[in-house]
Design an enzyme around this catalytic site. Structure first.
Site, short mmCIF file in Angstrom:
data_model
loop_
_atom_site.label_atom_id
_atom_site.label_comp_id
_atom_site.label_asym_id
_atom_site.label_seq_id
_atom_site.Cartn_x
_atom_site.Cartn_y
_atom_site.Cartn_z
CE LYS A 72 -7.73 18.04 -14.22
NZ LYS A 72 -8.43 19.18 -14.80
CG ASP B 199 -15.25 23.36 -20.57
OD1 ASP B 199 -16.21 23.98 -20.58
OD2 ASP B 199 -15.20 22.21 -19.81
CB VAL C 91 -8.62 17.02 -9.81
CG1 VAL C 91 -7.26 17.72 -9.29
CG2 VAL C 91 -8.96 17.45 -11.18
CG LEU D 77 -7.98 18.03 -4.59
CD1 LEU D 77 -6.92 19.00 -5.41
CD2 LEU D 77 -8.20 18.92 -3.18
N GLY D 78 -11.83 17.08 -7.04
CA GLY D 78 -13.11 17.44 -7.80
C GLY D 78 -13.06 16.67 -8.92
#
Ligand SMILES: *[C@@H]1O[C@H](CO)[C@@H](O)[C@H](O)[C@H]1NC(C)=O
Ligand SMILES: *[C@@H]1O[C@H](CO)[C@@H](O)[C@H](O)[C@H]1NC(C)=O
Ligand SMILES: *[C@@H]1O[C@H](CO)[C@@H](O)[C@H](O)[C@H]1NC(C)=O
Ligand SMILES: *[C@@H]1O[C@H](CO)[C@@H](O)[C@H](O)[C@H]1NC(C)=O
Ligand SMILES: *[C@@H]1O[C@H](CO)[C@@H](O)[C@H](O)[C@H]1NC(C)=O
Ligand SMILES: *[C@@H]1O[C@H](CO)[C@@H](O)[C@H](O)[C@H]1NC(C)=O
Ligand SMILES: *[C@@H]1O[C@H](CO)[C@@H](O)[C@H](O)[C@H]1NC(C)=O
Ligand SMILES: *[C@@H]1O[C@H](CO)[C@@H](O)[C@H](O)[C@H]1NC(C)=O
Length: 805
Positions: A550, A645, A535, A527-528
């Site tokens: 993740k 973050d 992930v 997903l990214g």
């Protein structure tokens, strides 16, 4: 196996003319025996395991045959840590897979794009290209398409691809510089630690503006060319004019006239940021001689970012040296290019005349900035320049030349010492703290420390007490995990979580790695990729419950129990604006987190990528959602959490387009020892509060800063730093917004959209307060929520400065 090798070697020595040696399905290489690598027919290139950083990596190298060092050309998965366990490379229909001893987990070294295509054979070619073929001998994967820091003769750097330098000669992971073949046709060298911008580019072909699609090609006789992608014609020869140093001394008549057979050409973006062209002349007796033919820059001090922060570069005797600014020492005396850290603790800056007893001004001659991004430029006298820097809390150094005073903030980067004769009379005034009294009574309080240092005894006691007292439910359910080990039950519980949205204490599920592997179909759909790892999409309960899985990478080493304690702390954080952690897996060295699945992507996608940008009401709602999520983390949950973050990429949208914060609580898994917070700056450029660059404690106010940037970006649907705008005054959104706020022309920035003027002004002022450099000036997140809700009045904020951009 051995006889296969013997046969292959025999074959390749017999058939010298053969252009490739075929590696068939099922072939494998084992690291333990350091078995013979797969060689190209000529024997010049080899593919297999090589030693790097105390372990082994997989890659392609130019074989010195024992006469000289091998030269590594390509490394597979270069940013993965080198292997320390026994590992095996196997070629099967899916591709070339690496399985490492203990876990038996497979890593992909090479596999075709299209998983429907099956691999039939592989080959290490004489060009240095490692290729996979299908049944009809079509290339379906090649290392030439995935360059790391080097291209070879016959290889191209395609449009929008880049070479990234290695960290060091012995560490081939991504380093500090990159060479980009840009979409606009320009080939440019930049440092990696800052967003690419014209001001930080340090070498370029200048072929932008033609709006051509070009690729960089090193032809097989060693000429670098830019090729027109449309008709494959040569658009530009990158000849000696583009280089500051050309040495043909080794490139003598003999080598050019004699057949090109014995020569391999390569172009490498070297560790130190220089782009160099080499020839490797193979000797009949074995081994090769390397000569440098061209070098993009002669003076390494021109490489932007050659020296790290708080240091400056000097060029002497054909070599560049990094030296620390006064008041600082090398971060690592063995590696001077890493930069320097302050050797004094800073007093709390008071501003104005009150600063005089706290700081000294040290004048430095001949020091200049290679790229000048100053936050203030004014005409004044030399002494006034020194004085204004002393009294200004933002100022770290000022450069005075030609009657102009230019002030610079932290981080002090890209400094250069100009030697000798050039009579540019320029003085840099460096502001240095006088060792403060506060610092003498020991260490400066470090608010993050108890959060980050897992080994802090008080934290341990706290956690222990919390986990004992806080919730008997949790204990009950933890034991539940041990009792009901059956998957069915586990899934049922997850189903409940998903469907009922329980708000009370819900235990985290501890998954086995294999369960998660199944749930994600072998970590198939990515997903990214975040700062913590990739992930993947997965599902539980026969596809009825979607999850996001993740896989954490680059964690600080810590035991399973500490990890579980962290997970429980995160798992206790329940809020409608936080992404829910459902479970985790801690098996051997693997650390995996399981989250609820967010179906609508991230806020970044919504703001910057989607066609239909969210309307005003939706944006105000999102802004408030995010602030409430942070408020919960900072003040309302059991163990306060500083996110570290906050950025649009970490804010995800659920099925009802509710904004939820993800990745909270992970910063401490990454940081471990708090002393590293200074050098290994976490967070993301552009969203990081300025204190990350200073040697001062990080508090919850760092999140407020990041939130301020996110708020601005949400209000105006553009990035704070946008180098694509044509007017240079509009590059930094916060500066532009401040100007428009003062001139009462804010609505100019929303491009005709219908917005509530009052609410626009309110949000802008909140954002500008949040991004003040001085943490104490920023409101707490609670105040932010109240201001956004209109409960509290807001006064006009001071001008923000673009410090961390
Ligand atoms: C690797 O394999 C070799 C030979 O098979 C064995 O002797 C050695 O103990 C193994 N090393 C590890 C770390 O498993
Ligand atoms: C593929 O190449 C190999 C070796 O060059 C050859 O033996 C084989 O017949 C080729 N296969 C096809 C289908 O062309
Ligand atoms: C693989 O995919 C990338 C991008 O998706 C593409 O540029 C490349 O040409 C593909 N390679 C092959 C061999 O199909
Ligand atoms: C460049 O070319 C592309 C397509 O070839 C076009 O869409 C784009 O508008 C052009 N850009 C400029 C600045 O001319
Ligand atoms: C490489 O480019 C040079 C300059 O354009 C040309 O003279 C040479 O023939 C080319 N080499 C090959 C093998 O095409
Ligand atoms: C690049 O190729 C296209 C297509 O043949 C051509 O129209 C264009 O003129 C070429 N550009 C240059 C600068 O040679
Ligand atoms: C040129 O090459 C020949 C044969 O390869 C060798 O004997 C001779 O020494 C070389 N000359 C120079 C100047 O390197
Ligand atoms: C810091 O370093 C400078 C020189 O780099 C030295 O003169 C100074 O005494 C040092 N200060 C402290 C507090 O160690």
């Amino acid at each position: 196996m051995a006889w296969v090798w013997a046969l292959l070697l025999l074959l390749s020595s017999l058939c010298v003319k053969q252009s490739s040696s075929i590696i068939s399905l099922g072939s494998s290489l084992a690291s333990a025996t350091q078995s013979i690598p797969w060689r190209s027919p000529s024997g010049r290139f080899a593919f297999g395991f090589y030693s790097q950083g105390g372990g082994l990596s997989v890659g392609v190298w130019l074989d010195g045959g024992g006469k000289n060092d091998n030269k590594v050309i390509w490394t597979a998965n270069r940013d993965d840590p080198p292997l320390h366990a026994n590992a095996t490379l196997t070629l099967n229909e899916k591709g070339l897979l690496l399985s490492s001893g203990v876990s038996g987990e497979n890593k992909v070294v090479a596999s075709p794009n299209d998983s429907a295509v099956s691999v039939f054979s592989a080959s290490m070619l004489d060009s240095g290209n490692f290729v996979l073929y299908n049944k009809v001998n079509h290339t379906i994967w090649e290392s030439f398409e995935h360059p790391t820091d080097t291209i070879l003769g016959g290889q191209a750097l395609l449009t929008n691809q880049e070479l990234i330098s290695s960290s060091s000669e012995n560490d081939h992971s991504s380093g500090r510089f990159h060479l980009r073949m840009q979409l606009d046709g320009n080939l440019v060298l930049y440092p990696l630690n800052i967003d690419d911008a014209a001001t930080t580019a340090y070498w370029a072909t200048g072929t932008n503006g033609v709006n051509l699609s070009l690729r960089l090609f090193l032809n097989s006789t060693g000429f670098l060319q830019l090729i027109n992608n449309t008709d494959s014609s040569i658009y530009l020869e990158i000849n000696y004019r583009f280089y500051q140093e050309v040495s043909y001394n080794d490139h003598n008549e003999n080598t050019t006239t004699s057949s090109n057979d014995g020569i391999v050409h390569s172009a490498t973006l070297d560790v130190d940021g220089n782009f160099q062209l080499y020839t490797h002349q193979f000797e009949p007796s074995g081994g090769f001689r390397t000569s440098r033919v061209l070098r993009a820059l002669k003076d390494y001090c021109k490489v932007v970012g050659f020296c790290g922060i708080n240091s400056y570069c000097t060029f002497n005797d054909d070599r560049a040296y990094c030296a620390c600014l006064p008041g600082t020492d090398f971060i690592d005396p063995q590696r001077n290019t890493l930069g320097c850290k302050r050797n004094y603790s800073e007093a709390h800056c008071k501003g104005g005349k009150d600063n005089i007893p706290l700081y000294n001004i040290t004048p430095l001659q001949n020091i200049v900035w290679t790229t000048g991004i100053f936050y203030s430029e004014e005409l004044m006298s030399m002494s006034a320049c020194s004085q204004t820097c002393l009294e200004d809390c933002n100022c770290e150094a000022a450069q005075f030349s030609g009657g102009v005073c230019r002030k610079q903030k932290l981080p002090l980067w890209y400094l250069l010492r100009q030697e000798g004769d050039n009579d540019v009379s320029s003085t840099v005034f460096l502001k240095m703290g006088i060792r403060s009294l506060e610092a003498d009574d020991g260490t400066v309080p470090h608010e993050l420390k108890p959060q980050i240092k897992g080994k802090d005894p008080t934290l341990k006691i706290l956690l222990l007490t919390l986990s004992l007292v806080a919730c008997s439910c949790a204990l009950l359910a933890i034991s539940g995990v041990f009792i009901f080990k059956f998957r069915v039950l586990r899934y049922k519980r997850l189903l409940e979580i998903g469907n009922l949205g329980l708000t009370g204490e819900v235990t985290l599920t501890s998954f086995s790695y294999n369960e998660l592997k199944r749930a994600t179909n072998g970590f198939k759909e990515e997903l990214g990729k975040g700062s913590f790892g990739a992930v993947y999409k997965g599902s539980l309960n026969r596809g009825r419950n979607l999850i996001a899985v993740k896989r954490l990478e680059k964690l600080v080493e810590e035991g399973e129990r500490e990890f579980q304690a962290e997970m429980r702390a995160i798992g206790r954080a329940h809020h409608k604006n936080l992404v829910r952690l459902l479970g985790y897996c801690a098996e051997d060295s693997k650390r995996v987190l399981v989250y609820e699945y967010m179906g609508n992507g991230s806020l970044a996608d919504l703001l910057f990528k989607s066609r239909q940008r969210p309307d005003w009401d939706e944006r105000t709602r999102i802004a408030l959602d995010v602030a409430r999520g942070i408020l919960y983390l900072h003040e309302e949950c059991e163990t306060p959490i500083i996110h570290c973050d906050i950025k649009p990429q970490n804010i995800l949208m659920d099925d009802y387009w509710r904004a939820k914060i993800s990745d909270f609580g992970l910063a401490k898994l990454l940081m471990g020892d708090h002393t590293r917070t200074f050098t290994v700056v976490r967070g993301t450029r552009g969203y990081m509060a300025p204190e990350w660059h200073k040697n001062i404690p990080i508090s919850a106010k760092a999140d407020v800063y990041s939130y301020g940037i996110v708020l601005l970006e949400t209000v105006f649907c553009r990035r704070n730093l946008d180098t694509t705008v044509s007017n240079p005054e509009e590059i930094i959104l916060s500066i532009l917004v401040y100007k428009c706020l003062v001139e009462k022309k804010l609505e100019k920035l929303v491009l005709g959209e219908e917005v509530d003027k009052k609410s626009l002004e309110r949000m802008v002022m909140v954002a500008l307060w949040c991004i003040q450099d001085e943490p104490a000036l920023r409101p707490s997140i609670k105040t932010v929520v109240m201001m956004l809700e209109g409960i509290t009045d807001i006064c006009i904020p001071p001008c923000p400065t673009a410090s961390s951009i």
